[in-house]
Scaffold this motif. Structure first.
Motif, PDB file in Angstrom:
ATOM      1  N   SER A  86     108.515  12.576  -7.695  1.00  0.00           N
ATOM      2  CA  SER A  86     107.281  11.958  -7.212  1.00  0.00           C
ATOM      3  C   SER A  86     106.615  11.168  -8.315  1.00  0.00           C
ATOM      4  N   ALA A  87     106.241   9.922  -7.996  1.00  0.00           N
ATOM      5  CA  ALA A  87     105.399   9.183  -8.943  1.00  0.00           C
ATOM      6  C   ALA A  87     103.997   9.758  -8.804  1.00  0.00           C
ATOM      7  N   ARG A  88     103.352  10.003  -9.924  1.00  0.00           N
ATOM      8  CA  ARG A  88     101.955  10.441  -9.864  1.00  0.00           C
ATOM      9  C   ARG A  88     101.094   9.401 -10.568  1.00  0.00           C
ATOM     10  N   GLY A  89     100.174   8.813  -9.800  1.00  0.00           N
ATOM     11  CA  GLY A  89      99.262   7.839 -10.393  1.00  0.00           C
ATOM     12  C   GLY A  89      98.100   8.587 -11.009  1.00  0.00           C
ATOM     13  N   ALA A  90      96.945   8.504 -10.342  1.00  0.00           N
ATOM     14  CA  ALA A  90      95.780   9.233 -10.851  1.00  0.00           C
ATOM     15  C   ALA A  90      95.661  10.600 -10.173  1.00  0.00           C
ATOM     16  N   GLY A  91      96.591  10.910  -9.271  1.00  0.00           N
ATOM     17  CA  GLY A  91      96.558  12.221  -8.597  1.00  0.00           C
ATOM     18  C   GLY A  91      95.323  12.398  -7.726  1.00  0.00           C
ATOM     19  N   HIS A  92      94.840  11.298  -7.120  1.00  0.00           N
ATOM     20  CA  HIS A  92      93.652  11.408  -6.275  1.00  0.00           C
ATOM     21  C   HIS A  92      93.997  11.569  -4.794  1.00  0.00           C
ATOM     22  N   SER A  93      95.187  12.080  -4.547  1.00  0.00           N
ATOM     23  CA  SER A  93      95.554  12.454  -3.186  1.00  0.00           C
ATOM     24  C   SER A  93      94.819  13.728  -2.804  1.00  0.00           C
ATOM     25  N   ILE A  94      94.879  14.032  -1.505  1.00  0.00           N
ATOM     26  CA  ILE A  94      94.171  15.209  -0.995  1.00  0.00           C
ATOM     27  C   ILE A  94      95.129  16.356  -0.670  1.00  0.00           C
ATOM     28  N   THR A 156      88.956  -0.720  -3.533  1.00  0.00           N
ATOM     29  CA  THR A 156      88.630   0.584  -2.950  1.00  0.00           C
ATOM     30  C   THR A 156      87.219   0.909  -3.457  1.00  0.00           C
ATOM     31  N   ASP A 157      86.571   1.890  -2.830  1.00  0.00           N
ATOM     32  CA  ASP A 157      85.207   2.231  -3.265  1.00  0.00           C
ATOM     33  C   ASP A 157      85.199   2.804  -4.677  1.00  0.00           C
ATOM     34  N   TYR A 158      86.275   3.499  -5.009  1.00  0.00           N
ATOM     35  CA  TYR A 158      86.364   4.195  -6.295  1.00  0.00           C
ATOM     36  C   TYR A 158      87.454   3.502  -7.103  1.00  0.00           C
ATOM     37  N   LEU A 161      91.606   4.863  -9.582  1.00  0.00           N
ATOM     38  CA  LEU A 161      92.834   5.070  -8.807  1.00  0.00           C
ATOM     39  C   LEU A 161      93.832   4.068  -9.364  1.00  0.00           C
ATOM     40  N   THR A 162      95.144   4.352  -9.225  1.00  0.00           N
ATOM     41  CA  THR A 162      96.106   3.426  -9.822  1.00  0.00           C
ATOM     42  C   THR A 162      96.527   2.341  -8.825  1.00  0.00           C
ATOM     43  N   ILE A 163      97.031   1.262  -9.403  1.00  0.00           N
ATOM     44  CA  ILE A 163      97.558   0.157  -8.609  1.00  0.00           C
ATOM     45  C   ILE A 163      98.657   0.690  -7.677  1.00  0.00           C
ATOM     46  N   SER A 168     100.500   2.091  -2.312  1.00  0.00           N
ATOM     47  CA  SER A 168     101.384   2.933  -1.505  1.00  0.00           C
ATOM     48  C   SER A 168     100.679   3.423  -0.247  1.00  0.00           C
ATOM     49  N   ASN A 169      99.359   3.234  -0.198  1.00  0.00           N
ATOM     50  CA  ASN A 169      98.600   3.679   0.972  1.00  0.00           C
ATOM     51  C   ASN A 169      98.028   2.515   1.771  1.00  0.00           C
ATOM     52  N   GLY A 170      97.145   1.750   1.190  1.00  0.00           N
ATOM     53  CA  GLY A 170      96.501   0.643   1.907  1.00  0.00           C
ATOM     54  C   GLY A 170      95.479  -0.028   1.011  1.00  0.00           C
ATOM     55  N   GLY A 171      94.489   0.773   0.573  1.00  0.00           N
ATOM     56  CA  GLY A 171      93.450   0.244  -0.311  1.00  0.00           C
ATOM     57  C   GLY A 171      92.393  -0.518   0.478  1.00  0.00           C
ATOM     58  N   ILE A 172      91.382   0.218   0.931  1.00  0.00           N
ATOM     59  CA  ILE A 172      90.355  -0.423   1.761  1.00  0.00           C
ATOM     60  C   ILE A 172      88.959  -0.180   1.206  1.00  0.00           C
ATOM     61  N   SER A 173      88.068  -1.098   1.558  1.00  0.00           N
ATOM     62  CA  SER A 173      86.661  -0.966   1.165  1.00  0.00           C
ATOM     63  C   SER A 173      85.869  -2.008   1.947  1.00  0.00           C
ATOM     64  N   ILE A 222     109.392   3.025  -6.605  1.00  0.00           N
ATOM     65  CA  ILE A 222     108.243   3.250  -7.485  1.00  0.00           C
ATOM     66  C   ILE A 222     107.784   1.891  -8.027  1.00  0.00           C
ATOM     67  N   ILE A 223     106.528   1.596  -7.799  1.00  0.00           N
ATOM     68  CA  ILE A 223     105.964   0.306  -8.219  1.00  0.00           C
ATOM     69  C   ILE A 223     105.681   0.375  -9.716  1.00  0.00           C
ATOM     70  N   THR A 224     106.314  -0.513 -10.470  1.00  0.00           N
ATOM     71  CA  THR A 224     106.053  -0.500 -11.911  1.00  0.00           C
ATOM     72  C   THR A 224     105.215  -1.702 -12.349  1.00  0.00           C
ATOM     73  N   GLN A 474      95.677   8.440  11.589  1.00  0.00           N
ATOM     74  CA  GLN A 474      95.160   8.897  10.291  1.00  0.00           C
ATOM     75  C   GLN A 474      95.446   7.860   9.217  1.00  0.00           C
ATOM     76  N   TYR A 475      94.493   7.690   8.315  1.00  0.00           N
ATOM     77  CA  TYR A 475      94.725   6.929   7.079  1.00  0.00           C
ATOM     78  C   TYR A 475      94.854   7.974   5.969  1.00  0.00           C
ATOM     79  N   LEU A 476      95.696   7.727   4.947  1.00  0.00           N
ATOM     80  CA  LEU A 476      95.992   8.720   3.899  1.00  0.00           C
ATOM     81  C   LEU A 476      96.473   9.997   4.601  1.00  0.00           C
TER      82      LEU A 476
HETATM   83  P1  FAD Z   1      98.390   9.492  -6.322  1.00  0.00           P
HETATM   84  O1  FAD Z   1      97.567  10.529  -5.668  1.00  0.00           O
HETATM   85  O2  FAD Z   1      98.811   9.752  -7.704  1.00  0.00           O
HETATM   86  O3  FAD Z   1      99.671   9.166  -5.410  1.00  0.00           O
HETATM   87  C1  FAD Z   1      99.539   8.906  -4.031  1.00  0.00           C
HETATM   88  C2  FAD Z   1     100.904   8.626  -3.405  1.00  0.00           C
HETATM   89  O4  FAD Z   1     101.412   7.410  -3.916  1.00  0.00           O
HETATM   90  C3  FAD Z   1     101.957   9.686  -3.726  1.00  0.00           C
HETATM   91  O5  FAD Z   1     102.835   9.795  -2.651  1.00  0.00           O
HETATM   92  C4  FAD Z   1     102.666   9.114  -4.926  1.00  0.00           C
HETATM   93  O6  FAD Z   1     103.979   9.598  -5.053  1.00  0.00           O
HETATM   94  C5  FAD Z   1     102.635   7.629  -4.614  1.00  0.00           C
HETATM   95  N1  FAD Z   1     102.583   6.815  -5.824  1.00  0.00           N
HETATM   96  C6  FAD Z   1     101.727   6.909  -6.862  1.00  0.00           C
HETATM   97  N2  FAD Z   1     101.989   5.930  -7.755  1.00  0.00           N
HETATM   98  C7  FAD Z   1     103.017   5.216  -7.264  1.00  0.00           C
HETATM   99  C8  FAD Z   1     103.756   4.091  -7.719  1.00  0.00           C
HETATM  100  N3  FAD Z   1     103.471   3.494  -8.871  1.00  0.00           N
HETATM  101  N4  FAD Z   1     104.769   3.636  -6.940  1.00  0.00           N
HETATM  102  C9  FAD Z   1     105.074   4.209  -5.755  1.00  0.00           C
HETATM  103  N5  FAD Z   1     104.418   5.285  -5.295  1.00  0.00           N
HETATM  104  C10 FAD Z   1     103.400   5.782  -6.029  1.00  0.00           C
HETATM  105  N6  FAD Z   1      91.313   4.855  -0.687  1.00  0.00           N
HETATM  106  C11 FAD Z   1      90.943   3.690  -0.124  1.00  0.00           C
HETATM  107  O7  FAD Z   1      91.756   2.995   0.475  1.00  0.00           O
HETATM  108  N7  FAD Z   1      89.654   3.259  -0.224  1.00  0.00           N
HETATM  109  C12 FAD Z   1      88.705   3.942  -0.909  1.00  0.00           C
HETATM  110  O8  FAD Z   1      87.571   3.525  -0.984  1.00  0.00           O
HETATM  111  C13 FAD Z   1      89.080   5.161  -1.527  1.00  0.00           C
HETATM  112  N8  FAD Z   1      88.195   5.866  -2.237  1.00  0.00           N
HETATM  113  C14 FAD Z   1      88.580   7.022  -2.828  1.00  0.00           C
HETATM  114  C15 FAD Z   1      87.649   7.735  -3.581  1.00  0.00           C
HETATM  115  C16 FAD Z   1      88.006   8.907  -4.203  1.00  0.00           C
HETATM  116  C17 FAD Z   1      86.989   9.666  -5.007  1.00  0.00           C
HETATM  117  C18 FAD Z   1      89.324   9.412  -4.051  1.00  0.00           C
HETATM  118  C19 FAD Z   1      89.702  10.704  -4.656  1.00  0.00           C
HETATM  119  C20 FAD Z   1      90.256   8.716  -3.293  1.00  0.00           C
HETATM  120  C21 FAD Z   1      89.896   7.521  -2.681  1.00  0.00           C
HETATM  121  N9  FAD Z   1      90.799   6.775  -1.924  1.00  0.00           N
HETATM  122  C22 FAD Z   1      90.415   5.594  -1.368  1.00  0.00           C
HETATM  123  C23 FAD Z   1      92.155   7.277  -1.668  1.00  0.00           C
HETATM  124  C24 FAD Z   1      93.136   6.711  -2.663  1.00  0.00           C
HETATM  125  O9  FAD Z   1      93.338   5.337  -2.462  1.00  0.00           O
HETATM  126  C25 FAD Z   1      94.506   7.381  -2.518  1.00  0.00           C
HETATM  127  O10 FAD Z   1      94.391   8.767  -2.608  1.00  0.00           O
HETATM  128  C26 FAD Z   1      95.453   6.873  -3.593  1.00  0.00           C
HETATM  129  O11 FAD Z   1      96.722   7.391  -3.375  1.00  0.00           O
HETATM  130  C27 FAD Z   1      94.976   7.329  -4.932  1.00  0.00           C
HETATM  131  O12 FAD Z   1      95.701   6.703  -5.940  1.00  0.00           O
HETATM  132  P2  FAD Z   1      96.349   7.586  -7.059  1.00  0.00           P
HETATM  133  O13 FAD Z   1      96.739   6.678  -8.144  1.00  0.00           O
HETATM  134  O14 FAD Z   1      95.476   8.728  -7.408  1.00  0.00           O
HETATM  135  O15 FAD Z   1      97.626   8.089  -6.246  1.00  0.00           O
END
Ligand code: FAD
Length: 525
Positions: A86-94, A156-158, A161-163, A168-173, A222-224, A474-476
C-alpha cells in the motif's frame, strides 16, 4: 529480466521467508538490494480515522520511484509471495485504506520532495503548471507555486493531504463546481503499475492507465509525479457566510451561486446543529456574529444552515468585488441581516482547516476516532437524504461539521475511475450534493460500543441512500464485501475489474480498500 537479477541474491530469499512466515513482522532494517525495508511503525498501521489498526510486516522508504518499481516487479514475478503493498500518503484515510496487514507500506513522504513550477508558455497551450512528487502535500505545492504568483485551481478543504492520496480519490472543495475535482485538473502522471512498470501517462498517452488511476483508490498504480495546471493566485479572498433557517432556501441559494461561476470562486455550506458547531465554525472566519439562534423551539431541536461563498480579489479589482458582493447578496434569501463578510489572504483562506486543527489539537480532540460518512447525493434525493440523516442524529451530542454543498456533473470526466451516482453518470441530473458527516468522537465519552453503534448507523444510512429512491454513492467509500463494491461501481464495475486485471493482475496494490483479494499464481506452471 534485468530487474529480477537484482533480487536473485540471498536478500530476496530472506525477504520471502520472512514475509511468508507466520511471524511476518520485520524486526530489523533489511537492505534488500538497493531497497530500504524497515520494521513496522504505529504510524504505518493506523490512520486519521483511528478505527482500523493493521500492522504491515515492513515499511519501505523509497529514495526514488525506481525503488517502488523494483519492489513491485519482484513481487509480481515471484510465484509464492502473498505480500500486498500500500502506498501511504499522509494517512488521512478513515477506514484503513492505506494500510497493508502483513504486507509492505510504502511511505510516500520519503521520496525526495520535488515541486517544479513552469510558468507560462512552456506547453503549446501556454498553460502554467507544476510537477509535484506523489508524496508532496498540497500545502507544500501551494507555498511553492505562490512564490511566482500562481496556484492550482481545484482544492480540498484541508491541505495536509498528499497529491497521490487525493488524486486516488477525487479531491473536492468549494471550487469544484467551477473547475471540477482535482482528478479533472491533471495534465500528466508518472505511475508505477502493480507489475512494476514505470509509465508516464496523460489523456493522450497511455490514457487507460491515466484515467484508471484518477479516483482509482490506489488499485492500479502508484502515482510518483503529477502535473497540475496553475492559475493566477489572487491576492486576497472576500469570504461570505449567510445563515438560513430553512433547508430549501439554503440549497436554492447555493444552486444560484453555482450558476454564476463568472462572479463566484467558491461555494460550500454546512448545517448549524448546535452552539458548538456555530462556535467551531468561527475559528478560521474572523467575523463578529450577531447570529444567536434558538436551537430548541417548542421542545424540539431546530437546526440552521450556513451558505459560504468566496470571491477572489486582486488589488486592481477591489471596487469591482464590492459591487459583485452587493449584487449577489441582493439575489440571496438568507435570514435578514445575517450575512457576514471578511477579507483574508489567499493562503489563510485555503489553509483555513489547519486553524481548526490547531484548536482541536489544543483540546486533545484531533487524534481521536473519526467515524466519517461522505456521500454524493443527486439533487432529486437531497431533501429525502437530509431528513433521513437528521432523524438518525442527536444534535446536542454531535461533534464535528456536517458539510452540504452542490457540484456540477459536467465538471467530472466519466473516464476516471471514481463512482458517481447513476443519475450523474448518465447525465440525467446535472447537480449533485456532497454531504460530509465529519464526526469526531471523544473516546472518554463515546467508548467502543458507542463508536460501533455510530458505524452501524452510517452503514445503514449509506445502504439505504444507495437505493434508487435516493440514488446516492459513497465518496471515500468503505464497503464490507466485494458485492458491495460491485454495487458501488455499478455500470463502471466491469471496466474497473478489467483495469485491475491489466495493471495489477496479482492484486498486490492497496489491500486496505478491501476490493480485490490477493492472487497467488505459480508463474512457473
Ligand atoms: P492516504 O490516506 O495516505 O491514502 C489514501 C488511499 O490512496 C490509499 O488507498 C492509498 O494506498 C492510496 N494512495 C496514497 N498515495 C498514493 C499514491 N501516491 N499513488 C497511488 N495511491 C496512493 N477529501 C476531499 O476530497 N476534500 C476535502 O475537503 C477533504 N478534506 C479532508 C480533511 C481532513 C481533515 C481529512 C482527514 C481528510 C480530508 N479529505 C478530503 C479526504 C482525503 O482527500 C483522503 O482521505 C485522501 O486519501 C487523503 O490523502 P492522504 O495522502 O492522506 O492519503
Amino acid at each position: 529480466m534485468e530487474i529480477n537479477l537484482l533480487y536473485s541474491g540471498v536478500n530476496a530469499l530472506i525477504l520471502l521467508l520472512i514475509l511468508s512466515s507466520p511471524y511476518k513482522i520485520i524486526q530489523k532494517p533489511i537492505d534488500f538490494g538497493s531497497l530500504n525495508l524497515l520494521p513496522t511503525t504505529d504510524t504505518a498501521s493506523t490512520d486519521f480515522g483511528r478505527l482500523q489498526f493493521n500492522p504491515p510486516a515492513s515499511v519501505l522508504k523509497p529514495k526514488t520511484p525506481e525503488d517502488i518499481s523494483l519492489l513491485l516487479s519482484f513481487l509480481s514475478s515471484s510465484s509464492f509471495s502473498q505480500v500486498s503493498v500500500s502506498a501511504r500518503g499522509a494517512g488521512h484515510s478513515i477506514h484503513g485504506q492505506a494500510q497493508a496487514l502483513d504486507g509492505i507500506v510504502i511511505d510516500m513522504g520519503s521520496l525526495p520532495l520535488e515541486i517544479k513550477v513552469h510558468k507560462n508558455g512552456e506547453m503549446e497551450s501556454g498553460l502554467s503548471y507544476v510537477d509535484a512528487s506523489g508524496g508532496a502535500l498540497w500545502i507544500e505545492v501551494l507555498k511553492e507555486t505562490m512564490k511566482v504568483g500562481l496556484a492550482p485551481r481545484s482544492w480540498t478543504d484541508y491541505l495536509y493531504l498528499t497529491i497521490g492520496g487525493t488524486l486516488s480519490n477525487g479531491g473536492i472543495s468549494g471550487q469544484t463546481f467551477k473547475h471540477g475535482p482535482q482528478i479533472a485538473n491533471v495534465l500528466e502522471l508518472d505511475v508505477v503499475t502493480g507489475k512494476g512498470e514505470m509509465v508516464t501517462c496523460s489523456p493522450t498517452k497511455s490514457s487507460e492507465l491515466f484515467y484508471a488511476v484518477l479516483g482509482g483508490l490506489g488499485q492500479f498504480g502508484i502515482i510518483t509525479r503529477a502535473r497540475i495546471p496553475l492559475q493566477q493566485a489572487p491576492k486576497k479572498v472576500r469570504w461570505q457566510r449567510a445563515f438560513y433557517d430553512d433547508f430549501e432556501t439554503f440549497t436554492k441559494d447555493q444552486e444560484l451561486l453555482i450558476s454564476i461561476p463568472e462572479l463566484v470562486d467558491y461555494v460550500e455550506g454546512f448545517v448549524v446543529l448546535n452552539e458548538q458547531s456555530l462556535h467551531s465554525s468561527l475559528v478560521a472566519f474572523p467575523a463578529h456574529l450577531e447570529f444567536k439562534p434558538e436551537f430548541v423551539r417548542n421542545g424540539r431541536f431546530k437546526v440552521y444552515y450556513c451558505v459560504e461563498f468566496a470571491i477572489h480579489v486582486n488589488q486592481v479589482e477591489i471596487i469591482h468585488v464590492e459591487k459583485v458582493v452587493k449584487e449577489i447578496s441582493r439575489m440571496l434569501s438568507y435570514m435578514q441581516s445575517h450575512l457576514y463578510s471578511v477579507e483574508v489572504s489567499y493562503l489563510d483562506f485555503l489553509n483555513r482547516v489547519s486553524m481548526e486543527e490547531e484548536s482541536l489539537r489544543s483540546k486533545g480532540l484531533w487524534e481521536v476516532p473519526h467515524p466519517w460518512l461522505n456521500m454524493f447525493v443527486p439533487r432529486s434525493g437531497i431533501k429525502k437524504f437530509m431528513n433521513f440523516l437528521m432523524e438518525s442524529l442527536s444534535p446536542n451530542e454531535f461533534e464535528g461539521p456536517i458539510l452540504v454543498y452542490p457540484l456540477l456533473s459536467d465538471k467530472w470526466n466519466t473516464n476516471a475511475s471514481i463512482a458517481l451516482p447513476r443519475a450523474i453518470e448518465t447525465g440525467k441530473e446535472r447537480v449533485m450534493y456532497v454531504v460530509g458527516v465529519l464526526r469526531s468522537v471523544n473516546p472518554t465519552v463515546c467508548k467502543m460500543d458507542c463508536l460501533n453503534q455510530i458505524l452501524h448507523e452510517h452503514h445503514q444510512i449509506a445502504q439505504a441512500a444507495s437505493r434508487p429512491h435516493i440514488g446516492a454513492r459513497q465518496y471515500l467509500a468503505h464497503h464490507r464485501s466485494r458485492n458491495d463494491w460491485h454495487e458501488h461501481f455499478d455500470s463502471k464495475w466491469t471496466r474497473f475489474a478489467e483495469r485491475k486485471a491489466q495493471f495489477d493482475p496479482l492484486h498486490i496494490l492497496a489491500p486496505g480498500q478491501g476490493i480485490f483479494p490477493r492472487v497467488t499464481v505459480d508463474l512457473q506452471e
